[in-house]
Motif scaffolding. Structure first.
Motif, PDB file in Angstrom:
ATOM      1  N   ALA A 147       3.040   8.586  15.319  1.00  0.00           N
ATOM      2  CA  ALA A 147       2.229   7.369  15.349  1.00  0.00           C
ATOM      3  C   ALA A 147       0.744   7.704  15.228  1.00  0.00           C
ATOM      4  CB  ALA A 147       2.512   6.586  16.625  1.00  0.00           C
ATOM      5  N   GLU A 148       0.371   8.376  14.165  1.00  0.00           N
ATOM      6  CA  GLU A 148      -1.015   8.697  13.891  1.00  0.00           C
ATOM      7  C   GLU A 148      -1.569   7.722  12.865  1.00  0.00           C
ATOM      8  OE1 GLU A 148      -1.073  12.732  12.677  1.00  0.00           O
ATOM      9  OE2 GLU A 148      -0.471  13.539  14.636  1.00  0.00           O
ATOM     10  N   GLU A 149      -2.853   7.619  12.859  1.00  0.00           N
ATOM     11  CA  GLU A 149      -3.485   6.606  12.007  1.00  0.00           C
ATOM     12  C   GLU A 149      -3.142   6.829  10.535  1.00  0.00           C
ATOM     13  OE1 GLU A 149      -7.946   4.810  11.084  1.00  0.00           O
ATOM     14  OE2 GLU A 149      -7.640   6.254  12.694  1.00  0.00           O
ATOM     15  N   GLY A 150      -3.199   8.087  10.085  1.00  0.00           N
ATOM     16  CA  GLY A 150      -2.901   8.362   8.689  1.00  0.00           C
ATOM     17  C   GLY A 150      -1.467   8.023   8.323  1.00  0.00           C
ATOM     18  N   ASN A 151      -0.527   8.357   9.204  1.00  0.00           N
ATOM     19  CA  ASN A 151       0.880   8.043   8.949  1.00  0.00           C
ATOM     20  C   ASN A 151       1.135   6.549   8.957  1.00  0.00           C
ATOM     21  OD1 ASN A 151       1.523  10.774   8.798  1.00  0.00           O
ATOM     22  ND2 ASN A 151       1.989  10.923  10.978  1.00  0.00           N
ATOM     23  N   ILE A 152       0.480   5.849   9.870  1.00  0.00           N
ATOM     24  CA  ILE A 152       0.656   4.389   9.943  1.00  0.00           C
ATOM     25  C   ILE A 152       0.155   3.741   8.671  1.00  0.00           C
ATOM     26  CG2 ILE A 152      -0.060   2.324  11.178  1.00  0.00           C
ATOM     27  CD1 ILE A 152      -0.218   4.051  13.711  1.00  0.00           C
ATOM     28  N   ALA A 153      -0.991   4.203   8.161  1.00  0.00           N
ATOM     29  CA  ALA A 153      -1.541   3.631   6.933  1.00  0.00           C
ATOM     30  C   ALA A 153      -0.612   3.876   5.752  1.00  0.00           C
ATOM     31  CB  ALA A 153      -2.919   4.228   6.668  1.00  0.00           C
ATOM     32  N   LYS A 154      -0.082   5.083   5.645  1.00  0.00           N
ATOM     33  CA  LYS A 154       0.829   5.400   4.538  1.00  0.00           C
ATOM     34  C   LYS A 154       2.099   4.565   4.626  1.00  0.00           C
ATOM     35  CE  LYS A 154      -0.785  10.170   4.038  1.00  0.00           C
ATOM     36  NZ  LYS A 154      -0.415  11.609   4.161  1.00  0.00           N
ATOM     37  N   ASP A 155       2.626   4.419   5.859  1.00  0.00           N
ATOM     38  CA  ASP A 155       3.825   3.602   6.029  1.00  0.00           C
ATOM     39  C   ASP A 155       3.553   2.156   5.651  1.00  0.00           C
ATOM     40  OD1 ASP A 155       5.143   5.824   6.875  1.00  0.00           O
ATOM     41  OD2 ASP A 155       5.057   5.340   9.009  1.00  0.00           O
ATOM     42  N   GLY A 156       2.380   1.653   6.009  1.00  0.00           N
ATOM     43  CA  GLY A 156       2.029   0.280   5.663  1.00  0.00           C
ATOM     44  C   GLY A 156       1.940   0.086   4.157  1.00  0.00           C
ATOM     45  N   ALA A 157       1.313   1.036   3.465  1.00  0.00           N
ATOM     46  CA  ALA A 157       1.224   0.937   2.007  1.00  0.00           C
ATOM     47  C   ALA A 157       2.610   0.983   1.380  1.00  0.00           C
ATOM     48  CB  ALA A 157       0.352   2.073   1.468  1.00  0.00           C
ATOM     49  N   LEU A 158       3.489   1.817   1.955  1.00  0.00           N
ATOM     50  CA  LEU A 158       4.852   1.901   1.440  1.00  0.00           C
ATOM     51  C   LEU A 158       5.586   0.573   1.618  1.00  0.00           C
ATOM     52  CD1 LEU A 158       6.496   4.251   0.177  1.00  0.00           C
ATOM     53  CD2 LEU A 158       7.521   4.622   2.411  1.00  0.00           C
ATOM     54  N   MET A 159       5.367  -0.068   2.759  1.00  0.00           N
ATOM     55  CA  MET A 159       6.011  -1.357   2.998  1.00  0.00           C
ATOM     56  C   MET A 159       5.505  -2.408   2.015  1.00  0.00           C
ATOM     57  SD  MET A 159       8.359  -1.552   5.362  1.00  0.00           S
ATOM     58  CE  MET A 159       8.331  -3.264   5.871  1.00  0.00           C
ATOM     59  N   VAL A 160       4.206  -2.404   1.745  1.00  0.00           N
ATOM     60  CA  VAL A 160       3.645  -3.382   0.806  1.00  0.00           C
ATOM     61  C   VAL A 160       4.251  -3.161  -0.584  1.00  0.00           C
ATOM     62  CG1 VAL A 160       1.535  -4.083  -0.385  1.00  0.00           C
ATOM     63  CG2 VAL A 160       1.520  -3.744   2.083  1.00  0.00           C
ATOM     64  N   LYS A 161       4.317  -1.907  -1.033  1.00  0.00           N
ATOM     65  CA  LYS A 161       4.887  -1.637  -2.347  1.00  0.00           C
ATOM     66  C   LYS A 161       6.351  -2.065  -2.404  1.00  0.00           C
ATOM     67  CE  LYS A 161       3.631   2.750  -2.521  1.00  0.00           C
ATOM     68  NZ  LYS A 161       3.488   4.123  -3.096  1.00  0.00           N
ATOM     69  N   TYR A 162       7.055  -1.810  -1.319  1.00  0.00           N
ATOM     70  CA  TYR A 162       8.468  -2.189  -1.310  1.00  0.00           C
ATOM     71  C   TYR A 162       8.629  -3.707  -1.368  1.00  0.00           C
ATOM     72  CZ  TYR A 162      13.082  -3.318   0.435  1.00  0.00           C
ATOM     73  OH  TYR A 162      14.325  -3.876   0.579  1.00  0.00           O
ATOM     74  N   LEU A 163       7.858  -4.435  -0.592  1.00  0.00           N
ATOM     75  CA  LEU A 163       7.993  -5.893  -0.569  1.00  0.00           C
ATOM     76  C   LEU A 163       7.628  -6.497  -1.918  1.00  0.00           C
ATOM     77  CD1 LEU A 163       6.535  -6.615   2.986  1.00  0.00           C
ATOM     78  CD2 LEU A 163       8.931  -6.711   2.287  1.00  0.00           C
ATOM     79  N   LEU A 164       6.559  -5.995  -2.541  1.00  0.00           N
ATOM     80  CA  LEU A 164       6.209  -6.501  -3.866  1.00  0.00           C
ATOM     81  C   LEU A 164       7.283  -6.137  -4.887  1.00  0.00           C
ATOM     82  CD1 LEU A 164       2.393  -5.685  -3.863  1.00  0.00           C
ATOM     83  CD2 LEU A 164       3.446  -7.932  -3.638  1.00  0.00           C
ATOM     84  N   ARG A 165       7.850  -4.961  -4.730  1.00  0.00           N
ATOM     85  CA  ARG A 165       8.931  -4.566  -5.619  1.00  0.00           C
ATOM     86  C   ARG A 165      10.149  -5.456  -5.415  1.00  0.00           C
ATOM     87  NH1 ARG A 165       9.800  -2.790 -10.527  1.00  0.00           N
ATOM     88  NH2 ARG A 165      11.614  -1.425 -10.724  1.00  0.00           N
ATOM     89  N   ALA A 166      10.404  -5.823  -4.154  1.00  0.00           N
ATOM     90  CA  ALA A 166      11.509  -6.731  -3.869  1.00  0.00           C
ATOM     91  C   ALA A 166      11.301  -8.075  -4.559  1.00  0.00           C
ATOM     92  CB  ALA A 166      11.654  -6.908  -2.365  1.00  0.00           C
ATOM     93  N   MET A 167      10.044  -8.559  -4.549  1.00  0.00           N
ATOM     94  CA  MET A 167       9.756  -9.815  -5.254  1.00  0.00           C
ATOM     95  C   MET A 167       9.966  -9.655  -6.755  1.00  0.00           C
ATOM     96  SD  MET A 167       6.362 -10.868  -3.114  1.00  0.00           S
ATOM     97  CE  MET A 167       6.428 -11.082  -1.327  1.00  0.00           C
ATOM     98  N   HIS A 168       9.572  -8.521  -7.285  1.00  0.00           N
ATOM     99  CA  HIS A 168       9.826  -8.208  -8.687  1.00  0.00           C
ATOM    100  C   HIS A 168      11.322  -8.263  -8.993  1.00  0.00           C
ATOM    101  CE1 HIS A 168       9.146  -5.246 -12.242  1.00  0.00           C
ATOM    102  NE2 HIS A 168      10.423  -5.581 -12.238  1.00  0.00           N
TER     103      HIS A 168
END
Length: 599
Positions: free
Chosen positions: A413-434
Motif C-alpha cells: 500500500a505505497e503511493e506509487g503502487n496505489i497510483a499504478k493500480d488506479g491507472a490500471l483500473m481506469v484503463k480496464y474500465l474504459l476497455r470494458a466500455m469499449h
C-alpha cells in the motif's frame, strides 16, 4: 468531517475484528476439519499395520517351515548315524573275531569314543566314513569338535516320546556293545570272573581272569541268535522313532500350510482393502481436484488455499444445529460464535462497479434466454479482460459487474503502487466500455445498436471474506464499496465516475487521464453532496500493452473495420480483442476514447 471520522472509526473496528476473526478461523475451523482427516489416517494406519503384521507373520511361518524341514533332515541324520555306528560296531567286532586283526578292535573302540563324545566327530557322521578310511587310511572329511550322540539328540529339540525311543535304542546298543566287548576280550584271553560273590559291580564286570584265548567263543557270541535278538532290540525303537518323528514333522508342515493359507487369505483381504482405499482416494483426489478447480474459478486462489470443502460442511452443520436450538427455545438460546471461513483486511483497494445503461427497459421486451445470453457474452469478455489486466472480479448482481484491484498487504500500500493500480483500473474500465460496444443490443428499434456501460470507481480500505455457506462468494465490505456503487448509480454512459478527491490518488499517472472539464456536485445516498468528475479516456503511452490480433470475440456482434489498426490497443495474450466498433474512435497517444459525435 463527520463522515471521515466515522469511516476511520469503522476501519479501526473492522481491522481489529477481522484480525481476530481470521485468527479464530485458523484455530476453530481447522480444528473442526481434522476429524475426517484423523479417521482417514486411522483407516490407512490399520491397513498398513495389518499388512506389516501379515508380513511379519509370514516371515515367522517361513522360519517355522524352515525349522520343520531342518528338523526332518536332522531326525533322519541322527537316526541314520545311530544305526550306522551300530552296524560299524557289529562289522568290526565280527571281523576281529574271525581274522584276529587287532586294527578292527581299534576301529571298534574309536567308534565308541566318537559316539560318547570322547574323540573328534567326523563331519556329516551319518555318511560312510570307515569304509573310505580303511581303504586308504585317509579321513574322507575333516573332523569337528567332540560331541556325544546323546547330547546332539537332546539339542535337536525332539519331543519327549522321541527322545525316549532314541535313549532306548542307545541303551540296547550299549548292551550289545557289552556283549561285543566280551567277545573281543575272549580273543585276548581275558574273561570276567564266574564267582562274583563279594565283588563290587565294577570288579564283577572287569576282565580280570586270564585264560587261553577262545576265538570260537568270540565268534559264537557275535554270530549267535541272542546277538541278532539284541540287534533287533536296537532297530525296533529306531524304527518307531523314525515313524513318530516323521509324523510330527508332517503335522508341523500341515499346520504351517494351514497358517500360510490363512495368511494368504488375510493378505488378499488386506490387499483388496488397500486397493479399495487407493481407488477411493484416487476418485476422491480427482473429485477434490474438480472441486478445487471449481472453487478456483469462483474464489481467489489465496482464499481457496485457506479453506476447504470440509469447512463449508462443518459450518453448515453448526448453523443447522444452532437453528434447531433456536426453534426449540423460541428464540432464547446461548450465543454461538460461528467460525468465519475466511476474512482479511485490505489496507487499500480500488473498487469499481459497472452496469449496462438502459438494461431495465431492454429486459421488458426481450426474452429471458436472450437477456442471459447477452449478459453471459458481455461478462465473459469482461472476465477475460480482467484476467489480462490483473483485476479481480468480485461478483455480478443483475447487470452490474463488480471488480477490484486489491492490495493484500500494508507493504504494497505505497503511493506509487496505489497510483499504478488506479491507472490500471481506469484503463480496464474504459476497455470494458469499449468491449460492451461490441455486443449488440437485442432491442431492434433501440437508439444504440450496441450495449453501453457506466462505471463508478473509488479507492480506500475494505474488509473482505466469505459469509455463509450456501453458494459462498468472496465479497468486499465497507464504505469504499458503498461509495463506488453510489458513484456508478449516478454516473453517465461511457464514463468512469469518481470523486474529485480520488484524482489525487492517481499520482503522476493523473496526467494521462482525460476528464470532462466540469466538476459536478452530486448527492450520494448515505454520503451527502460530494464533488465528482467523469473520466473519458486514458492517454497512456501504451508501453505496457501489446498489439491485439485481427480476430474478434464474436463475429456477428459488430462490423469489422478494415482501416482499423490494432497496434495501439491492448490485447490479451490468450484471447484476442476485437477492433474498434462504431461509436468509438482512435486518438493519437490514447489507447481509446469515446467518439463525441456518436450518441
Amino acid at each position: 468531517s463527520k463522515a471521515t471520522v466515522s469511516v476511520l472509526n469503522w476501519l479501526t473496528h473492522a481491522h481489529a475484528h477481522t484480525h481476530h476473526t481470521h485468527t479464530h478461523t485458523h484455530v476453530d475451523v481447522r480444528t473442526m476439519s481434522t476429524t475426517a482427516t484423523k479417521v482417514n489416517f486411522a483407516l490407512n494406519s490399520v491397513v498398513i499395520t495389518g499388512l506389516m503384521v501379515c508380513v511379519v507373520i509370514g516371515g515367522v511361518l517361513m522360519e517355522e517351515a524352515r525349522e520343520a524341514a531342518l528338523l526332518l533332515a536332522n531326525t533322519k541324520e541322527l537316526a541314520q548315524e545311530l544305526r550306522q555306528s551300530s552296524d560299524d560296531l557289529t562289522r568290526f567286532i565280527r571281523t576281529y573275531t574271525v581274522t584276529g586283526n587287532a586294527s578292527y578292535w581299534g576301529y571298534f573302540q574309536e567308534v565308541i569314543k566318537i559316539r560318547n563324545g570322547e574323540a573328534p566327530l567326523p563331519k556329516q557322521p551319518w555318511r560312510n566314513h570307515w569304509d573310505l578310511y580303511i581303504s586308504d587310511g585317509q579321513a574322507p572329511r575333516e573332523y569337528l569338535p567332540p560331541a556325544s550322540l546323546l547330547d546332539r539328540m537332546r539339542a535337536a529339540k525332539f519331543s519327549d516320546a522321541e527322545m525316549e525311543l532314541l535313549e532306548e535304542a542307545k541303551r540296547q546298543s550299549d548292551a550289545l556293545i557289552d556283549l561285543e566287548d566280551v567277545a573281543a576280550h575272549a580273543m585276548q584271553g581275558l574273561f570276567r570272573p564266574n564267582d562274583t560273590a563279594g565283588l563290587t559291580e565294577a570288579e564283577a564286570r572287569a576282565f580280570s581272569v586270564e585264560a587261553p584265548a577262545n576265538q570260537t567263543l568270540a565268534m559264537q557270541l557275535v554270530h549267535s541268535i541272542p546277538y541278532h535278538v539284541w540287534k533287533g532290540r536296537i532297530m525296533r525303537p529306531l524304527d518307531d522313532f523314525a515313524a513318530v518323528s516323521n509324523q510330527r514333522v508332517l503335522d508341523a508342515v500341515d499346520a504351517n500350510y494351514r497358517l500360510n493359507l490363512i495368511l494368504v487369505v488375510v493378505l488378499g483381504c488386506m490387499l483388496a482393502s488397500l486397493i479399495g482405499l487407493l481407488l477411493f482416494y484416487f476418485v476422491k483426489v480427482r473429485n477434490d481436484a474438480q472441486v478445487t478447480g471449481l472453487l478456483t474459478t469462483m474464489l481467489p486462489l489465496r482464499v481457496v488455499e485457506s479453506v476447504s470443502v470440509r469447512d463449508f460442511g462443518e459450518l453448515r452443520a453448526l448453523a443447522s444445529d444452532h437453528a434447531r436450538k433456536l426453534r426449540k427455545s423460541r428464540g432464547v438460546v446461548t450465543h454461538v460464535e460461528f467460525p468465519v471461513l475466511y476474512s482479511e483486511f485490505l489496507p487499500m483497494a480500488w473498487v469499481a462497479f459497472t452496469d449496462v445503461v438502459g438494461f431495465t427497459s431492454m429486459c421488458r421486451g426481450t426474452p429471458a434466454k436472450v437477456v442471459i445470453s447477452i449478459l453471459n457474452e458481455l461478462f465473459s469478455i469482461l472476465d477475460v479482460e480482467a484476467m489480462s489486466y490483473g483485476i479481480e472480479k468480485i461478483k455480478t448482481i443483475g447487470d452490474a459487474f463488480m471488480c477490484a484491484r486489491l492490495t493484500t498487504s500494508e507493504l504494497q500500500a505505497e503511493e506509487g503502487n496505489i497510483a499504478k493500480d488506479g491507472a490500471l483500473m481506469v484503463k480496464y474500465l474504459l476497455r470494458a466500455m469499449h468491449l460492451a460496444r461490441c455486443v449488440r443490443n437485442p432491442v431492434p428499434d433501440a437508439d444504440n445498436k450496441f450495449l453501453s456501460l457506466r462505471a463508478g470507481l473509488h479507492v480506500g480500505p475494505v474488509a473482505s471474506g466469505i459469509v455463509g455457506f450456501e453458494r459462498p462468494l468472496y465479497d468486499l465490505f465497507g464504505d469504499t464499496v458503498n461509495t463506488a456503487a453510489r458513484l456508478e448509480a449516478s454516473g453517465r454512459s461511457d464514463r468512469v465516475h469518481v470523486m474529485a478527491t480520488t484524482m489525487t490518488h492517481f499520482g503522476e499517472t493523473v496526467k494521462d487521464i482525460a476528464v470532462e472539464n466540469v466538476t459536478t456536485q452530486v448527492e450520494l445516498k448515505g454520503i451527502g453532496e460530494v464533488s465528482t468528475q467523469l473520466i473519458t479516456a486514458y492517454r497512456g503511452d501504451g508501453s505496457s500493452t501489446g498489439a491485439p490480433a485481427d480476430a474478434t470475440y464474436f463475429t456477428e456482434s459488430y462490423e469489422l473495420r478494415p482501416e482499423y489498426s490494432p497496434a495501439a490497443h491492448r490485447r490479451s495474450e490468450v484471447h484476442p480483442l476485437p477492433p474498434v466498433p462504431p461509436g468509438m474512435t482512435e486518438s493519437a497517444g490514447a489507447v481509446y476514447e469515446v467518439d463525441p459525435a456518436q450518441p
